[in-house]
Scaffold this active site. Structure first.
Site, PDB file in Angstrom:
ATOM      1  N   CYS A 112       3.321  -8.476   3.031  1.00 40.91           N
ATOM      2  CA  CYS A 112       1.922  -8.407   3.456  1.00 40.91           C
ATOM      3  C   CYS A 112       1.501  -6.947   3.480  1.00 40.91           C
ATOM      4  O   CYS A 112       1.793  -6.206   2.547  1.00 40.91           O
ATOM      5  CB  CYS A 112       1.720  -9.085   4.810  1.00 40.91           C
ATOM      6  N   ARG A 163       2.898 -10.188   9.139  1.00 39.82           N
ATOM      7  CA  ARG A 163       2.345 -11.503   8.789  1.00 39.82           C
ATOM      8  C   ARG A 163       3.191 -12.194   7.722  1.00 39.82           C
ATOM      9  O   ARG A 163       3.207 -13.419   7.632  1.00 39.82           O
ATOM     10  CB  ARG A 163       0.906 -11.374   8.294  1.00 39.82           C
TER      11      ARG A 163
END
Lengths: 336, 408
Positions: free
Chosen positions: A286, A291
């Protein structure tokens, strides 16, 4: 003699005070949930080889957790981003892990060192066979990242609360402000290096010397290079775009409207539709590395695929001299 | 029997009074219903919930208490400095003592071990530097010029003060100046300034003991300037007596202070430390951002604890709190017949504006005002709270000695 600053209206003020407290106390989010049957905790796999993975081994429902709060085999950990959230009310018995100090090395850019992690886990009362249930705000972003670190350091039974903190709150379930005092556990760190990919690993994929699918879980505009960072975030990389060969599947697609994970069938067809079927190793990334753990959790823990997180992510890749990028939008950093 | 002419003549003003009383009370009841139903609606609104509802109600309670106890930092300090009457100061001392006790209880939950090297989440414990002292001094001078601090102006708004809105506009402008000067001040001093939290050195018990001894010592020293109260007639606790105590007489200093300390504790426990400049500062920051006046980066600002400002398009929890404060004060003022709009003079407007600007700049660089930095800071055992309090007092003293408060 009268103390001149106090009048005899004091008794009355007390009534006002009590009334005030009653009104304020009325604004509570806590309600008693309905009891759910106590479920047995399956015996986890031993050693550094992870056992079979699937939703039964990876997720717990709010009902299950509510029924297992007193289960000595279960340790609940909150990893939230918003400061003060845990302190103002958490799932009863949950221990707080602060993502930016407990899960990272604050000096080297790295995850927490093994000996410090071992100490933290022991202080949290975690044993080798404890079922660790993580939850947090922001759809479990940082709870998933915590799960990735727990599994890297050898924990065997690590799960996420399906629906995150939001679902627990929405159902009006009990929250507590008491910090649990737990007996120290005997957790010992073991290493599962395979869950982490480093820059040379990813470079090898891009150059074709090893085979893996690269999944970029950021937004479509970050992926295409239209923007350098999403709104409200600092620009951390001086190149925009994505790692050549990566496919873009934003992390949120794995969730239902209510924040719970989609069913195994739905997830399988979602990723298979984009060519990810578990037939070859996968690397997720990411912007700063957290994330990506969410999608890593979905693919590796719920679907059972072989997945590693490239936590250097775009911040490292987009700043590294000499590595190739793909930037369909053609944006140039610094250009007017 | 012939009716006495005087009785007849008296009746008409009485009827008029009854009518206006009816209007006042009707408005107050309508406000109460409005506030509670808005809180109910907020509670049920997705994305708002208990935090928003509670912010509004806490703000309203605070406004009510401020108005009934006349908890205005400037008036209290002026009574002391100019009229040698220290009685009202006990409200501030009581608020700080009650707040310290309340915060100790909350800290015991939020951060059981004060020696862990961490600070309790969100508590207003700021960097201690000459910038903070300068901010306190400017804030105190601004209080003297404009006749009240930010929280004072907010509750005076509910009493119909016409200087208050002008002063609050000045506060917005002052925040703007604060943002413009921030980066230089941050690099010169604030970045390296120590953040001193007493419990990290003394433990909770030691810090609480120290502060209570300090506050008690000040209370003792001020005793000799407490004037003797006039003898008061016996009062019955019937409905009229209760009404008089609640809505006519000024609430006693200790009760007012204890309630402010309690509300501060509840606010920290459930939402965030009390403060009244966060939404105002955010308004200034957003406005400047839109017209391109805001520095592209405000170094380190968003990492520091205090009344946080942000670029926002919505009403924050703090916005609800200060809206509640104004409306709660208005409700109390209506009930007490204290809603009395005054005439604004040019000089009064000018001094309010300049005073507001000084306060805005001071509150920006000090990361809060008499509520956020002083009350919530000292309650949280922050040395920054004490320094702000002392320099603010010096500013008010200077202002009164130079008769700035007479520029009305």
């Amino acid at each position: 003699m009268h103390t001149p600053v106090v009048s005899r209206g004091n008794g009355l003020m007390l009534v006002v005070l009590v009334a005030l407290v009653i009104v304020l106390a009325g604004c509570s989010t806590a309600q008693t949930p309905a009891a759910a049957p106590v479920a047995a905790v399956p015996v986890p796999a031993q050693g550094t080889e992870l056992g079979a993975r699937g939703p039964e081994q990876a997720l717990v429902s709010t009902e299950w957790l509510a029924a297992n709060l007193d289960n000595p085999q279960v340790r609940v950990i909150e990893v939230s981003v918003v400061p003060g959230l845990y302190e103002r009310g958490h799932i009863p018995g949950a221990v707080n892990f602060v993502w930016h100090t407990d899960f990272v090395d604050t000096v080297n850019r790295d995850i927490v060192a093994p000996d410090r992690f071992e100490q933290l886990a022991r202080t949290a009362g975690i044993n080798q066979d404890t079922t660790v249930v993580l939850y947090g705000d922001n759809s479990n972003w940082f709870a998933a990242w915590g799960a990735w670190i727990f599994l890297q350091y050898g924990a065997n039974d690590v799960r996420l609360l399906d629906g995150s903190r939001a679902k627990w709150e929405a159902e009006g379930r009990e929250l507590s402000v008491t910090v649990p005092s737990v007996a120290a556990g005997d957790f010992t760190v073991a290493h599962r290096e395979s869950l982490r990919a480093r820059l040379p690993d990813v470079l090898a994929v891009v150059e074709g010397t090893t085979t893996a699918s690269l999944i970029d879980i950021r937004s479509a505009d970050e992926f295409s290079g239209k923007i350098f960072a999403p709104e409200g975030f600092q620009e951390l990389a001086i190149r925009a775009g994505h790692i050549p060969g990566a496919i873009n599947i934003p992390w949120k697609q794995a969730l239902n409207e209510d924040g719970t994970f989609k069913s195994v069938d739905e997830l399988q067809s979602l990723y298979a539709g984009l060519g990810i079927d578990g037939s070859q190793p996968i690397i997720t990334y990411c912007r700063i590395g957290e994330r990506a753990s969410h999608t890593w959790f979905v693919l590796s823990q719920i679907l059972g695929y072989e997945v590693a997180v490239y936590d250097g992510s775009w911040t490292e890749w987009g700043n590294t001299i000499g590595v190739p990028i793909a930037n369909p939008s053609g944006t140039v950093w610094g250009a007017q | 029997m012939t009716e006495l002419p005087s009785t007849r003549a008296d009746r008409q003003p009485f009827q008029r009074l009854a009518r206006t009383t009816g209007v006042r009370l009707g408005l107050a009841v309508a406000l109460l219903i409005g506030l509670t139903s808005t809180a109910y609606w907020l509670h049920a609104t997705p994305g708002r919930g208990a935090t928003a509802a509670l912010s509004l109600l806490l703000g309203a309670s605070l406004g009510f208490v401020f108005q009934r106890g006349r908890f205005c930092y400037f008036c209290i300090l002026r009574d002391w400095i100019e009229f040698r009457n220290t009685g009202p100061v006990y409200a501030i001392l009581a608020a700080l003592a009650a707040g310290s006790i309340g915060y100790t209880l909350v800290f015991g939950i939020f951060l059981p071990n004060p020696f862990s090297g961490r600070l309790p989440p969100e508590a207003h414990i700021g960097p201690v530097s000459w910038v903070l002292a300068a901010g306190g001094l400017a804030f105190g001078l601004g209080m003297a010029l404009s006749g009240a601090c930010v929280s004072g102006h907010l509750y005076r708004l509910g009493e119909g003060s016409t200087r208050a809105p002008v002063a609050l506009l000045g506060v917005l402008a002052g925040f703007g100046l604060g943002f413009l000067s921030w980066n230089q001040l941050y690099l010169a001093t604030i970045a390296d300034a120590p953040v001193i939290w007493l419990p990290a050195r003394l433990g909770y018990g030691g810090a609480l003991f120290l502060q209570l001894v300090l506050l008690g010592g000040i209370a003792f020293l001020l005793l000799r300037n407490v004037p003797e109260l006039p003898p008061r007639p016996a009062q019955r606790f019937d409905l009229a007596g209760v009404w008089a105590v609640l809505f006519h007489q000024r609430w006693p200093a200790l009760v007012t202070g204890a309630l402010v300390g309690l509300l501060g504790t509840v606010a920290y426990m459930r939402i965030e430390p009390l403060g009244v400049t966060s939404q105002l500062g955010s308004l200034a920051r957003t406005g400047m951002d839109q017209v391109g006046l805001l520095p592209t980066t405000l170094f380190g600002l968003d990492r520091l604890a205090g009344c946080a400002t942000q670029v926002v398009q919505t009403i924050t929890a703090n916005g609800l709190l200060i809206s509640g404060l104004v409306l709660g004060s208005l409700t109390a003022a209506l009930l007490a017949n204290r809603f009395q709009p005054d005439r604004l003079t040019m000089r009064g407007a000018g001094s309010a504006l300049v005073g507001g600007i000084l306060q805005g700049w001071g509150a920006m660089v000090a990361l809060g005002c008499t509520v956020g930095t002083l009350l919530s800071g000292i309650s949280a055992f922050a040395v920054s709270g004490w320094l702000f309090g002392l320099t603010m007092l010096a500013g008010v003293w200077l202002g009164i000695r130079s008769s700035l408060h007479r520029l009305v």
